[in-house]
Scaffold this motif. Structure first.
Motif, PDB file in Angstrom:
ATOM      1  N   ALA A  16      58.314  15.401  19.990  1.00  0.00           N
ATOM      2  CA  ALA A  16      58.979  14.950  21.355  1.00  0.00           C
ATOM      3  C   ALA A  16      58.309  16.004  22.140  1.00  0.00           C
ATOM      4  O   ALA A  16      58.223  15.673  23.215  1.00  0.00           O
ATOM      5  N   PHE A  17      58.418  17.132  21.856  1.00  0.00           N
ATOM      6  CA  PHE A  17      58.047  18.448  22.807  1.00  0.00           C
ATOM      7  C   PHE A  17      56.775  18.093  23.250  1.00  0.00           C
ATOM      8  O   PHE A  17      56.281  18.046  24.371  1.00  0.00           O
ATOM      9  N   TRP A  18      55.767  17.862  22.042  1.00  0.00           N
ATOM     10  CA  TRP A  18      54.513  17.953  22.572  1.00  0.00           C
ATOM     11  C   TRP A  18      53.751  16.496  23.110  1.00  0.00           C
ATOM     12  O   TRP A  18      52.581  16.543  23.788  1.00  0.00           O
ATOM     13  N   THR A  19      54.548  15.504  22.906  1.00  0.00           N
ATOM     14  CA  THR A  19      53.969  14.377  23.281  1.00  0.00           C
ATOM     15  C   THR A  19      54.876  13.700  24.782  1.00  0.00           C
ATOM     16  O   THR A  19      54.488  12.588  25.115  1.00  0.00           O
ATOM     17  N   GLY A  20      55.837  14.314  24.971  1.00  0.00           N
ATOM     18  CA  GLY A  20      56.578  13.964  26.032  1.00  0.00           C
ATOM     19  C   GLY A  20      55.955  13.841  27.334  1.00  0.00           C
ATOM     20  O   GLY A  20      56.380  13.084  28.293  1.00  0.00           O
ATOM     21  N   GLY A  21      55.191  14.845  27.506  1.00  0.00           N
ATOM     22  CA  GLY A  21      54.193  14.853  28.903  1.00  0.00           C
ATOM     23  C   GLY A  21      53.412  13.517  29.196  1.00  0.00           C
ATOM     24  O   GLY A  21      52.983  13.342  30.229  1.00  0.00           O
ATOM     25  N   GLY A  22      53.390  12.759  28.210  1.00  0.00           N
ATOM     26  CA  GLY A  22      52.548  11.477  28.326  1.00  0.00           C
ATOM     27  C   GLY A  22      53.422  10.521  29.359  1.00  0.00           C
ATOM     28  O   GLY A  22      53.010   9.593  29.793  1.00  0.00           O
ATOM     29  N   GLU A  23      54.795  10.940  29.172  1.00  0.00           N
ATOM     30  CA  GLU A  23      55.750  10.017  30.031  1.00  0.00           C
ATOM     31  C   GLU A  23      56.153  11.088  31.224  1.00  0.00           C
ATOM     32  O   GLU A  23      57.250  10.585  32.101  1.00  0.00           O
ATOM     33  N   VAL A 115      58.528  27.841  39.893  1.00  0.00           N
ATOM     34  CA  VAL A 115      57.352  27.015  39.252  1.00  0.00           C
ATOM     35  C   VAL A 115      57.873  25.468  38.825  1.00  0.00           C
ATOM     36  O   VAL A 115      59.095  25.136  38.582  1.00  0.00           O
ATOM     37  N   ARG A 116      56.874  24.620  38.541  1.00  0.00           N
ATOM     38  CA  ARG A 116      57.302  23.309  38.116  1.00  0.00           C
ATOM     39  C   ARG A 116      56.118  22.908  37.015  1.00  0.00           C
ATOM     40  O   ARG A 116      55.107  23.285  37.053  1.00  0.00           O
ATOM     41  N   VAL A 117      56.730  22.049  35.984  1.00  0.00           N
ATOM     42  CA  VAL A 117      56.025  21.789  35.054  1.00  0.00           C
ATOM     43  C   VAL A 117      55.014  20.678  35.601  1.00  0.00           C
ATOM     44  O   VAL A 117      55.028  19.847  36.341  1.00  0.00           O
ATOM     45  N   THR A 118      53.776  20.862  34.856  1.00  0.00           N
ATOM     46  CA  THR A 118      52.585  19.957  34.776  1.00  0.00           C
ATOM     47  C   THR A 118      52.060  19.604  33.559  1.00  0.00           C
ATOM     48  O   THR A 118      52.232  20.728  32.669  1.00  0.00           O
ATOM     49  N   PHE A 119      51.372  18.736  33.055  1.00  0.00           N
ATOM     50  CA  PHE A 119      50.897  18.661  31.812  1.00  0.00           C
ATOM     51  C   PHE A 119      49.338  18.586  31.597  1.00  0.00           C
ATOM     52  O   PHE A 119      48.908  17.838  32.414  1.00  0.00           O
ATOM     53  N   GLU A 120      48.672  19.023  30.622  1.00  0.00           N
ATOM     54  CA  GLU A 120      47.267  18.765  30.374  1.00  0.00           C
ATOM     55  C   GLU A 120      47.210  18.356  28.810  1.00  0.00           C
ATOM     56  O   GLU A 120      47.630  18.813  27.950  1.00  0.00           O
ATOM     57  N   GLU A 121      46.695  17.034  28.954  1.00  0.00           N
ATOM     58  CA  GLU A 121      46.546  16.494  27.754  1.00  0.00           C
ATOM     59  C   GLU A 121      45.255  16.622  27.065  1.00  0.00           C
ATOM     60  O   GLU A 121      44.100  16.870  27.698  1.00  0.00           O
ATOM     61  N   ASP A 123      43.584  15.438  23.169  1.00  0.00           N
ATOM     62  CA  ASP A 123      44.080  14.718  21.824  1.00  0.00           C
ATOM     63  C   ASP A 123      45.149  14.357  21.716  1.00  0.00           C
ATOM     64  O   ASP A 123      45.914  14.309  20.319  1.00  0.00           O
ATOM     65  N   GLY A 124      45.913  13.649  22.640  1.00  0.00           N
ATOM     66  CA  GLY A 124      47.141  13.168  22.371  1.00  0.00           C
ATOM     67  C   GLY A 124      48.417  14.163  22.361  1.00  0.00           C
ATOM     68  O   GLY A 124      49.681  13.848  22.234  1.00  0.00           O
ATOM     69  N   VAL A 125      48.051  15.604  22.774  1.00  0.00           N
ATOM     70  CA  VAL A 125      49.126  16.522  22.756  1.00  0.00           C
ATOM     71  C   VAL A 125      49.457  16.900  24.264  1.00  0.00           C
ATOM     72  O   VAL A 125      48.073  16.884  25.062  1.00  0.00           O
ATOM     73  N   PHE A 126      50.346  16.773  24.820  1.00  0.00           N
ATOM     74  CA  PHE A 126      50.579  17.264  26.137  1.00  0.00           C
ATOM     75  C   PHE A 126      51.064  18.747  26.471  1.00  0.00           C
ATOM     76  O   PHE A 126      52.210  18.847  26.144  1.00  0.00           O
ATOM     77  N   PHE A 127      50.172  19.522  26.648  1.00  0.00           N
ATOM     78  CA  PHE A 127      50.667  20.927  26.723  1.00  0.00           C
ATOM     79  C   PHE A 127      51.566  21.196  28.088  1.00  0.00           C
ATOM     80  O   PHE A 127      50.890  20.920  29.189  1.00  0.00           O
ATOM     81  N   PRO A 128      52.608  21.803  27.995  1.00  0.00           N
ATOM     82  CA  PRO A 128      53.164  22.036  29.459  1.00  0.00           C
ATOM     83  C   PRO A 128      52.777  23.471  30.051  1.00  0.00           C
ATOM     84  O   PRO A 128      53.064  24.292  29.503  1.00  0.00           O
ATOM     85  N   LEU A 129      52.297  23.209  31.295  1.00  0.00           N
ATOM     86  CA  LEU A 129      51.833  24.395  32.097  1.00  0.00           C
ATOM     87  C   LEU A 129      52.727  24.332  33.044  1.00  0.00           C
ATOM     88  O   LEU A 129      53.417  23.332  33.504  1.00  0.00           O
ATOM     89  N   PHE A 130      52.457  25.485  33.947  1.00  0.00           N
ATOM     90  CA  PHE A 130      53.400  25.172  35.408  1.00  0.00           C
ATOM     91  C   PHE A 130      52.668  25.644  36.357  1.00  0.00           C
ATOM     92  O   PHE A 130      51.559  26.706  36.427  1.00  0.00           O
ATOM     93  N   ARG A 131      52.828  25.028  37.580  1.00  0.00           N
ATOM     94  CA  ARG A 131      52.500  25.589  38.871  1.00  0.00           C
ATOM     95  C   ARG A 131      53.478  26.292  39.693  1.00  0.00           C
ATOM     96  O   ARG A 131      54.540  25.768  39.634  1.00  0.00           O
ATOM     97  N   LYS A 132      52.926  27.056  40.627  1.00  0.00           N
ATOM     98  CA  LYS A 132      54.004  27.426  41.684  1.00  0.00           C
ATOM     99  C   LYS A 132      54.450  26.659  42.689  1.00  0.00           C
ATOM    100  O   LYS A 132      53.633  25.588  43.102  1.00  0.00           O
ATOM    101  N   VAL A 133      55.598  26.590  43.268  1.00  0.00           N
ATOM    102  CA  VAL A 133      56.208  25.572  44.183  1.00  0.00           C
ATOM    103  C   VAL A 133      56.558  26.382  45.251  1.00  0.00           C
ATOM    104  O   VAL A 133      56.891  27.839  45.010  1.00  0.00           O
ATOM    105  N   ASP A 134      56.585  26.055  46.450  1.00  0.00           N
ATOM    106  CA  ASP A 134      57.174  26.474  47.656  1.00  0.00           C
ATOM    107  C   ASP A 134      58.664  26.939  47.725  1.00  0.00           C
ATOM    108  O   ASP A 134      59.399  26.009  47.179  1.00  0.00           O
TER     109      ASP A 134
END
Length: 134
Positions: A16-23, A115-121, A123-134
Motif C-alpha cells: 500500500a505504501f509503494w503503490t498508493g502513489g498511483g492514486e 514540502v509536498r509529496v509527488t510520485f515518480e513511477e 515499474d509499478g512502484v511509486f516513489f514518494p518524493l517531495f517538492r518545495k512549496v511556497d
C-alpha cells in the motif's frame, strides 16, 4: 529528475505504501486501536502491538527536518548532485520519510522548508518524493 532507483520487494506489509502513489495517495500504516502511525509499514502496531492496522492516506505535506546534498554518482545514469532529505510529515506524529527533494536547485533546499509529496513511477512502484512549496 529521474533517478535509477532500486525497487523494493513488495509484500503484505509495504504494498500500500509503494503503490498508493498511483492514486495520488501517500499511505502510512495506522493502528485502529491506539490511533498511532507506524512507518516503515508493519503488520503490528509498533506502539501497542495490535494487529488492527491498515494503510491510511495522509496529507502528503511536511517540512525538511534534515538533509544532505549527494555528489557521488553511485549508479550508472545517476544525475548528481541531488538532495537526500528527512521529511517530517504533517499530521503523522513521529513519522519521518527519507526521500529526495526534487524540481529545485540543490542549493535552494534548507531546514524547515515546506514540502509536498509527488510520485515518480518505476515499474509499478511509486516513489514518494517531495517538492518545495511556497
Amino acid at each position: 529528475m529521474t533517478l535509477p532507483r532500486p525497487l523494493p520487494r513488495l509484500d503484505q506489509e509495504n504494498t500500500a505504501f509503494w503503490t498508493g502513489g498511483g492514486e495520488g495517495r501517500l499511505n502510512i500504516t495506522k493502528c485502529g486501536d491506539c490511533g498511532q502511525f507506524t512507518h516503515p509499514p508493519r503488520l503490528l502496531c509498533r506502539h501497542c502491538q495490535s494487529e488492527n492496522v491498515a494503510p491510511e492516506a495522509v496529507p502528503g505535506t511536511g517540512t525538511v527536518d534534515s538533509f544532505t546534498i549527494n555528489h557521488q554518482p553511485w549508479a550508472k545514469g545517476l544525475e548528481v548532485p541531488y538532495v537526500i532529505a528527512r521529511v517530517k510529515l504533517d499530521g503523522v506524529p513521529g513519522v519521518y520519510l527519507t526521500t529526495n527533494i526534487v524540481d529545485c536547485p540543490v542549493e535552494a533546499v534548507d531546514f524547515d522548508d515546506r514540502v509536498r509529496v509527488t510520485f515518480e513511477e518505476q515499474d509499478g512502484v511509486f516513489f514518494p518524493l517531495f517538492r518545495k512549496v511556497d
